[in-house]
Enzyme design. Structure first.
Site, PDB file in Angstrom:
ATOM      1  N   ARG A 261      10.756  -0.955  11.314  1.00 42.20           N
ATOM      2  CA  ARG A 261       9.726  -0.699  12.004  1.00 42.20           C
ATOM      3  C   ARG A 261       9.612  -1.824  13.421  1.00 42.20           C
ATOM      4  O   ARG A 261       9.932  -3.000  13.111  1.00 42.20           O
ATOM      5  CB  ARG A 261       8.435  -1.074  11.252  1.00 42.20           C
ATOM      6  CG  ARG A 261       8.100   0.598  10.940  1.00 42.20           C
ATOM      7  CD  ARG A 261       6.872   0.485   9.809  1.00 42.20           C
ATOM      8  NE  ARG A 261       5.785  -0.234  10.141  1.00 42.20           N
ATOM      9  CZ  ARG A 261       4.611  -0.312   9.310  1.00 42.20           C
ATOM     10  NH1 ARG A 261       4.690   0.499   8.227  1.00 42.20           N
ATOM     11  NH2 ARG A 261       3.585  -0.948   9.808  1.00 42.20           N
TER      12      ARG A 261
ATOM     13  N   LYS B  66       0.717  -1.139  -0.141  1.00 48.28           N
ATOM     14  CA  LYS B  66       0.208   0.087   0.069  1.00 48.28           C
ATOM     15  C   LYS B  66       0.761   1.383   0.051  1.00 48.28           C
ATOM     16  O   LYS B  66       0.543   2.219  -0.621  1.00 48.28           O
ATOM     17  CB  LYS B  66      -0.839   0.418   1.228  1.00 48.28           C
ATOM     18  CG  LYS B  66      -1.979  -1.143   1.181  1.00 48.28           C
ATOM     19  CD  LYS B  66      -2.696  -0.923   2.487  1.00 48.28           C
ATOM     20  CE  LYS B  66      -2.007  -1.182   3.927  1.00 48.28           C
ATOM     21  NZ  LYS B  66      -1.455  -2.615   4.235  1.00 48.28           N
TER      22      LYS B  66
ATOM     23  N   ARG C  22     -10.147   0.392   8.199  1.00 51.86           N
ATOM     24  CA  ARG C  22      -9.560  -1.158   8.358  1.00 51.86           C
ATOM     25  C   ARG C  22     -10.744  -1.705   9.011  1.00 51.86           C
ATOM     26  O   ARG C  22     -10.584  -3.004   9.488  1.00 51.86           O
ATOM     27  CB  ARG C  22      -8.367  -0.768   9.479  1.00 51.86           C
ATOM     28  CG  ARG C  22      -7.315  -1.639   8.952  1.00 51.86           C
ATOM     29  CD  ARG C  22      -6.202  -1.404   9.993  1.00 51.86           C
ATOM     30  NE  ARG C  22      -5.329  -0.738   9.368  1.00 51.86           N
ATOM     31  CZ  ARG C  22      -4.106  -0.986   8.972  1.00 51.86           C
ATOM     32  NH1 ARG C  22      -3.639  -2.118   9.041  1.00 51.86           N
ATOM     33  NH2 ARG C  22      -3.147   0.103   8.661  1.00 51.86           N
TER      34      ARG C  22
ATOM     35  N   ARG D  97      12.004  -5.250   5.422  1.00 50.58           N
ATOM     36  CA  ARG D  97      11.870  -3.629   4.920  1.00 50.58           C
ATOM     37  C   ARG D  97      12.503  -2.690   5.947  1.00 50.58           C
ATOM     38  O   ARG D  97      12.567  -3.048   7.004  1.00 50.58           O
ATOM     39  CB  ARG D  97      10.090  -3.360   5.406  1.00 50.58           C
ATOM     40  CG  ARG D  97       9.998  -1.779   5.113  1.00 50.58           C
ATOM     41  CD  ARG D  97       8.415  -1.563   5.386  1.00 50.58           C
ATOM     42  NE  ARG D  97       7.583  -2.112   6.448  1.00 50.58           N
ATOM     43  CZ  ARG D  97       6.188  -2.039   6.415  1.00 50.58           C
ATOM     44  NH1 ARG D  97       5.652  -1.655   5.407  1.00 50.58           N
ATOM     45  NH2 ARG D  97       5.855  -2.633   7.682  1.00 50.58           N
TER      46      ARG D  97
ATOM     47  N   ARG E 199      -0.388  -9.172  13.332  1.00 48.85           N
ATOM     48  CA  ARG E 199      -0.983  -8.143  12.450  1.00 48.85           C
ATOM     49  C   ARG E 199      -1.713  -8.926  11.317  1.00 48.85           C
ATOM     50  O   ARG E 199      -2.713  -8.422  11.011  1.00 48.85           O
ATOM     51  CB  ARG E 199       0.235  -7.252  11.767  1.00 48.85           C
ATOM     52  CG  ARG E 199       0.599  -6.248  12.894  1.00 48.85           C
ATOM     53  CD  ARG E 199       2.016  -5.598  12.346  1.00 48.85           C
ATOM     54  NE  ARG E 199       1.978  -4.900  10.973  1.00 48.85           N
ATOM     55  CZ  ARG E 199       2.991  -4.682  10.255  1.00 48.85           C
ATOM     56  NH1 ARG E 199       4.100  -5.225  10.820  1.00 48.85           N
ATOM     57  NH2 ARG E 199       2.961  -4.127   8.962  1.00 48.85           N
TER      58      ARG E 199
HETATM   59  P1  AP5 Z   1       4.672  -1.540   1.801  1.00 51.51           P
HETATM   60  O1  AP5 Z   1       4.470  -0.778   0.766  1.00 51.51           O
HETATM   61  O2  AP5 Z   1       5.509  -1.123   3.120  1.00 51.51           O
HETATM   62  O3  AP5 Z   1       3.516  -2.289   2.571  1.00 51.51           O
HETATM   63  P2  AP5 Z   1       2.147  -1.677   3.120  1.00 51.51           P
HETATM   64  O4  AP5 Z   1       0.943  -2.388   2.664  1.00 51.51           O
HETATM   65  O5  AP5 Z   1       2.345  -0.387   3.384  1.00 51.51           O
HETATM   66  O6  AP5 Z   1       2.227  -2.377   4.398  1.00 51.51           O
HETATM   67  P3  AP5 Z   1       2.447  -1.892   5.993  1.00 51.51           P
HETATM   68  O7  AP5 Z   1       3.090  -2.760   6.845  1.00 51.51           O
HETATM   69  O8  AP5 Z   1       2.679  -0.433   6.168  1.00 51.51           O
HETATM   70  O9  AP5 Z   1       0.901  -2.305   6.338  1.00 51.51           O
HETATM   71  P4  AP5 Z   1       0.235  -2.364   7.626  1.00 51.51           P
HETATM   72  O10 AP5 Z   1      -1.337  -2.032   7.325  1.00 51.51           O
HETATM   73  O11 AP5 Z   1       0.223  -3.235   8.436  1.00 51.51           O
HETATM   74  O12 AP5 Z   1       0.658  -1.113   8.672  1.00 51.51           O
HETATM   75  P5  AP5 Z   1       0.178   0.515   8.754  1.00 51.51           P
HETATM   76  O13 AP5 Z   1       1.244   1.294   8.923  1.00 51.51           O
HETATM   77  O14 AP5 Z   1      -0.701   0.937   7.739  1.00 51.51           O
HETATM   78  O15 AP5 Z   1       5.749  -2.831   1.465  1.00 51.51           O
HETATM   79  C1  AP5 Z   1       6.060  -3.916   2.400  1.00 51.51           C
HETATM   80  C2  AP5 Z   1       7.430  -4.311   1.939  1.00 51.51           C
HETATM   81  O16 AP5 Z   1       7.471  -4.988   0.836  1.00 51.51           O
HETATM   82  C3  AP5 Z   1       8.520  -3.182   1.840  1.00 51.51           C
HETATM   83  O17 AP5 Z   1       9.821  -3.813   2.116  1.00 51.51           O
HETATM   84  C4  AP5 Z   1       8.525  -3.129   0.064  1.00 51.51           C
HETATM   85  O18 AP5 Z   1       9.615  -2.664  -0.430  1.00 51.51           O
HETATM   86  C5  AP5 Z   1       8.326  -4.380  -0.091  1.00 51.51           C
HETATM   87  N1  AP5 Z   1       7.287  -4.467  -1.736  1.00 51.51           N
HETATM   88  C6  AP5 Z   1       6.484  -3.634  -1.802  1.00 51.51           C
HETATM   89  N2  AP5 Z   1       5.929  -3.959  -3.152  1.00 51.51           N
HETATM   90  C7  AP5 Z   1       6.522  -5.349  -3.380  1.00 51.51           C
HETATM   91  C8  AP5 Z   1       6.493  -5.966  -4.694  1.00 51.51           C
HETATM   92  N3  AP5 Z   1       5.563  -5.716  -5.602  1.00 51.51           N
HETATM   93  N4  AP5 Z   1       7.535  -7.003  -4.644  1.00 51.51           N
HETATM   94  C9  AP5 Z   1       8.345  -7.415  -3.648  1.00 51.51           C
HETATM   95  N5  AP5 Z   1       8.356  -6.566  -2.631  1.00 51.51           N
HETATM   96  C10 AP5 Z   1       7.501  -5.501  -2.380  1.00 51.51           C
HETATM   97  O19 AP5 Z   1      -0.547   0.345  10.243  1.00 51.51           O
HETATM   98  C11 AP5 Z   1       0.542  -0.009  11.410  1.00 51.51           C
HETATM   99  C12 AP5 Z   1      -0.346  -0.203  12.597  1.00 51.51           C
HETATM  100  O20 AP5 Z   1      -1.008   1.328  12.713  1.00 51.51           O
HETATM  101  C13 AP5 Z   1      -1.335  -1.110  12.485  1.00 51.51           C
HETATM  102  O21 AP5 Z   1      -0.990  -2.523  12.847  1.00 51.51           O
HETATM  103  C14 AP5 Z   1      -2.439  -0.646  13.611  1.00 51.51           C
HETATM  104  O22 AP5 Z   1      -2.045  -0.961  14.937  1.00 51.51           O
HETATM  105  C15 AP5 Z   1      -2.303   0.862  13.318  1.00 51.51           C
HETATM  106  N6  AP5 Z   1      -3.320   1.302  12.380  1.00 51.51           N
HETATM  107  C16 AP5 Z   1      -3.131   1.936  11.281  1.00 51.51           C
HETATM  108  N7  AP5 Z   1      -4.246   2.360  10.417  1.00 51.51           N
HETATM  109  C17 AP5 Z   1      -5.321   1.938  11.605  1.00 51.51           C
HETATM  110  C18 AP5 Z   1      -6.668   2.089  11.469  1.00 51.51           C
HETATM  111  N8  AP5 Z   1      -7.242   2.546  10.282  1.00 51.51           N
HETATM  112  N9  AP5 Z   1      -7.476   1.532  12.408  1.00 51.51           N
HETATM  113  C19 AP5 Z   1      -7.006   0.966  13.697  1.00 51.51           C
HETATM  114  N10 AP5 Z   1      -5.514   0.842  13.581  1.00 51.51           N
HETATM  115  C20 AP5 Z   1      -4.777   1.212  12.579  1.00 51.51           C
HETATM  116 MG    MG Z   2       2.321   1.031   4.876  1.00 55.72          MG
END
Ligand code: AP5
Ligand code: MG
Ligand code: ZN
Length: 220
Positions: free
Chosen positions: A160, A13, A88, A127, A171
């Site tokens: 992270r 994402k 989410r 990552r 997660r």
């Molecule tokens: P990346 O692009 O970073 O993936 P992502 O989908 O953004 O993954 P996140 O870990 O950020 O998602 P998340 O939903 O768990 O975390 P968030 O910060 O939103 O890519 C990941 C890796 O893969 C990178 O190394 C990249 O280089 C690699 N990659 C990308 N594309 C690739 C490809 N095509 N091929 C190979 N490799 C690739 O949320 C964190 C925490 O915050 C949550 O757990 C929760 O506690 C809280 N939170 C956030 N939003 C909410 C909400 N709405 N409600 C409640 N709690 C929330």
């Molecule tokens: Mg992200």
């Protein structure tokens, strides 16, 4: 144009939102980034969120919804938004729909980036992200020219806290059912597009571009 990127942790994402938001003049809003920034600043919101994040749980809706709605109501969001990591839960989706409808606005499309779960663990544990500009790397598949240093801005790369294997598993468990529920919710509104999130990031970007709602086509 108002878009949502839906997908499990590690689906890509953040990686895709950076490219697409830039190309289409949309404001990239990541609730995860907002919580991490608040935690780094030591605010009350950040400290509260940090506990949930480090356990791989969702931050409660009453905290998250207010923060996000306040952000999308600001003037810099008026030209269009790309939501990453929100909604989410179904209550989050309903609150967003209501708030937008009150202003005569709506979500134009939901792009669901799908990646088999067995690929997500290695994506996340490898990552590294830039502490200054947020650029996202991977130590095997997308490594920076110089270890630990951002190609874009020279900032320091960090991992992270929630990317440790046990927390990644938590997660995935937390998000699996909600993600499916949200896919059904937006499917029922005929807004859902399912995108294959495997292959090179640039291939995924091309698939996302092809799936953008008509309103977003040709606005480069
Ligand atoms: P990346 O692009 O970073 O993936 P992502 O989908 O953004 O993954 P996140 O870990 O950020 O998602 P998340 O939903 O768990 O975390 P968030 O910060 O939103 O890519 C990941 C890796 O893969 C990178 O190394 C990249 O280089 C690699 N990659 C990308 N594309 C690739 C490809 N095509 N091929 C190979 N490799 C690739 O949320 C964190 C925490 O915050 C949550 O757990 C929760 O506690 C809280 N939170 C956030 N939003 C909410 C909400 N709405 N409600 C409640 N709690 C929330
Ligand atoms: Mg992200
Ligand atoms: Zn950087």
């Amino acid at each position: 144009m108002r878009l949502i990127l839906l997908g499990l942790p590690g689906a890509g994402k953040g990686t895709q939102a950076k490219v697409l938001a830039d190309r289409h003049g949309l404001l990239h809003i990541s609730t995860g980034d907002m919580f991490r920034q608040a935690a780094a600043e030591g605010t009350e919101l950040g400290l509260r969120a940090q506990g949930f994040m480090s356990r791989g749980e969702l931050v409660p809706d009453e905290v998250t919804i207010g923060m996000l709605l306040e952000r999308v109501a600001r003037p810099d969001a008026a030209a269009g938004i790309m939501l990453d990591g929100f909604p989410r839960t179904i209550p989050q989706a309903e609150a967003l729909d209501r708030a937008l409808a009150d202003r005569g606005e709506q979500i134009d499309g939901v792009l669901y980036i799908q990646v088999p779960e067995q690929l997500l663990m290695s994506r996340l544990t490898g990552r590294w992200s830039c502490s200054k500009c947020g650029a996202i790397y991977h130590e095997l598949t997308n490594s920076p020219a110089q270890t630990g240093v951002c190609d874009e801005c020279g900032g320091e790369l960090t991992q992270r806290e929630d990317d440790r294997p046990d927390t990644v598993q938590a997660r995935l468990n937390t998000n699996r059912e909600w993600t499916e529920a949200l896919a059904r919710y937006y499917g029922a509104q005929a807004k859902l597009r399912e995108i294959d999130g495997t292959g090179e990031p640039s291939e995924v970007t091309a698939r996302l571009e092809a799936a953008l709602p008509e309103a977003g086509k040709g606005v480069h």
